[in-house]
Scaffold this motif. Structure first.
Motif, PDB file in Angstrom:
ATOM      1  N   TYR A  51      -1.427  10.172  -0.928  1.00  0.00           N
ATOM      2  CA  TYR A  51      -2.463   9.211  -1.303  1.00  0.00           C
ATOM      3  C   TYR A  51      -3.774   9.922  -1.591  1.00  0.00           C
ATOM      4  CZ  TYR A  51       0.527   5.526   0.721  1.00  0.00           C
ATOM      5  OH  TYR A  51       1.549   4.669   1.016  1.00  0.00           O
ATOM      6  N   GLU A  52      -4.152  10.854  -0.710  1.00  0.00           N
ATOM      7  CA  GLU A  52      -5.414  11.569  -0.901  1.00  0.00           C
ATOM      8  C   GLU A  52      -5.388  12.425  -2.159  1.00  0.00           C
ATOM      9  OE1 GLU A  52      -7.875  12.228   2.880  1.00  0.00           O
ATOM     10  OE2 GLU A  52      -5.982  13.287   3.211  1.00  0.00           O
ATOM     11  N   VAL A  54      -3.581  11.891  -4.883  1.00  0.00           N
ATOM     12  CA  VAL A  54      -3.550  11.034  -6.069  1.00  0.00           C
ATOM     13  C   VAL A  54      -4.879  10.340  -6.292  1.00  0.00           C
ATOM     14  CG1 VAL A  54      -2.535   8.937  -7.065  1.00  0.00           C
ATOM     15  CG2 VAL A  54      -1.063  10.632  -5.991  1.00  0.00           C
ATOM     16  N   TYR A  55      -5.394   9.751  -5.233  1.00  0.00           N
ATOM     17  CA  TYR A  55      -6.554   8.872  -5.371  1.00  0.00           C
ATOM     18  C   TYR A  55      -7.873   9.490  -4.966  1.00  0.00           C
ATOM     19  CZ  TYR A  55      -3.071   5.267  -6.116  1.00  0.00           C
ATOM     20  OH  TYR A  55      -2.038   4.536  -6.616  1.00  0.00           O
ATOM     21  N   HIS A  56      -7.870  10.714  -4.475  1.00  0.00           N
ATOM     22  CA  HIS A  56      -9.100  11.384  -4.054  1.00  0.00           C
ATOM     23  C   HIS A  56      -9.933  10.472  -3.152  1.00  0.00           C
ATOM     24  CE1 HIS A  56      -8.028  14.424  -6.943  1.00  0.00           C
ATOM     25  NE2 HIS A  56      -7.907  13.489  -7.862  1.00  0.00           N
ATOM     26  N   LEU A  57      -9.301  10.040  -2.072  1.00  0.00           N
ATOM     27  CA  LEU A  57      -9.938   9.094  -1.162  1.00  0.00           C
ATOM     28  C   LEU A  57     -11.210   9.669  -0.562  1.00  0.00           C
ATOM     29  CD1 LEU A  57      -6.810   7.827   0.804  1.00  0.00           C
ATOM     30  CD2 LEU A  57      -7.956   6.728  -1.102  1.00  0.00           C
ATOM     31  N   HIS A  61     -12.275   6.745   4.745  1.00  0.00           N
ATOM     32  CA  HIS A  61     -11.503   5.737   4.034  1.00  0.00           C
ATOM     33  C   HIS A  61     -11.041   4.592   4.909  1.00  0.00           C
ATOM     34  CE1 HIS A  61      -8.236   7.969   5.809  1.00  0.00           C
ATOM     35  NE2 HIS A  61      -8.593   9.026   5.130  1.00  0.00           N
ATOM     36  N   PRO A  66      -3.706   2.758  -0.805  1.00  0.00           N
ATOM     37  CA  PRO A  66      -3.547   2.466  -2.228  1.00  0.00           C
ATOM     38  C   PRO A  66      -2.224   1.772  -2.528  1.00  0.00           C
ATOM     39  CG  PRO A  66      -4.234   4.724  -1.871  1.00  0.00           C
ATOM     40  CD  PRO A  66      -3.874   4.163  -0.533  1.00  0.00           C
ATOM     41  N   ASP A  67      -2.239   0.950  -3.558  1.00  0.00           N
ATOM     42  CA  ASP A  67      -1.046   0.234  -4.000  1.00  0.00           C
ATOM     43  C   ASP A  67      -0.263   1.063  -5.008  1.00  0.00           C
ATOM     44  OD1 ASP A  67      -1.715  -2.005  -2.494  1.00  0.00           O
ATOM     45  OD2 ASP A  67      -2.966  -2.817  -4.101  1.00  0.00           O
ATOM     46  N   HIS A  68       0.952   0.661  -5.220  1.00  0.00           N
ATOM     47  CA  HIS A  68       1.793   1.140  -6.322  1.00  0.00           C
ATOM     48  C   HIS A  68       2.240   2.592  -6.205  1.00  0.00           C
ATOM     49  CE1 HIS A  68       0.817  -2.660  -8.083  1.00  0.00           C
ATOM     50  NE2 HIS A  68      -0.451  -2.353  -8.124  1.00  0.00           N
ATOM     51  N   LEU A  69       2.323   3.148  -5.013  1.00  0.00           N
ATOM     52  CA  LEU A  69       2.812   4.514  -4.884  1.00  0.00           C
ATOM     53  C   LEU A  69       4.243   4.613  -5.403  1.00  0.00           C
ATOM     54  CD1 LEU A  69       2.117   7.359  -3.946  1.00  0.00           C
ATOM     55  CD2 LEU A  69       3.105   6.776  -1.740  1.00  0.00           C
TER      56      LEU A  69
END
Length: 121
Positions: A51-52, A54-57, A61, A66-69
């Motif tokens: 998640y981190e 992909v989304y650079h949280l 946080h 995040p959705d849709h992984l």
């Protein structure tokens, strides 16, 4: 084609390599935690590191998930692997990543390396 899916093996292998890259990227952002995607001190498990990556949280946080992984990484559900630690479990990739993180306490980097090696075979 992979049994039970309409995706060619090459596509799932590429997604698996990409998943490993995101684990590595997310792992650079904080310590490893166990039993949850994230902890209150900014740590993440192997899937939390995805998640981190992909989304650079942001570092604070909280409970953001995040959705849709699954949409981004079909291989998490469509690929089933035996446990590389020899415990005889055979799980979908997402569950195996959690299993390796929480039960065998492999580092996120070790899990990413295993994913990379598996995607090359």
């Amino acid at each position: 084609m992979t049994p039970g899916t309409s995706q060619p093996n090459g596509t799932l292998r590429a997604e698996q390599k990409e998943l490993a890259d995101f684990i590595r990227a997310g792992s650079t952002r904080g310590h490893q935690c166990f039993g949850s995607y994230f902890d209150e001190k900014g740590g993440s498990c192997a899937l939390g590191a995805v998640y981190e990556g992909v989304y650079h949280l942001p570092r604070t946080h909280g409970k953001l998930i995040p959705d849709h992984l699954e949409r981004l990484f079909r291989c998490l559900d469509e690929v089933t692997k035996p446990c590389p630690e020899g415990c005889k479990k055979r799980l979908p990739l997402a569950s195996m990543i959690v299993h390796l993180n929480d039960d065998h306490r492999l580092s996120r980097e070790q899990i990413a390396e295993w994913l990379t090696q598996e995607s090359n075979s």
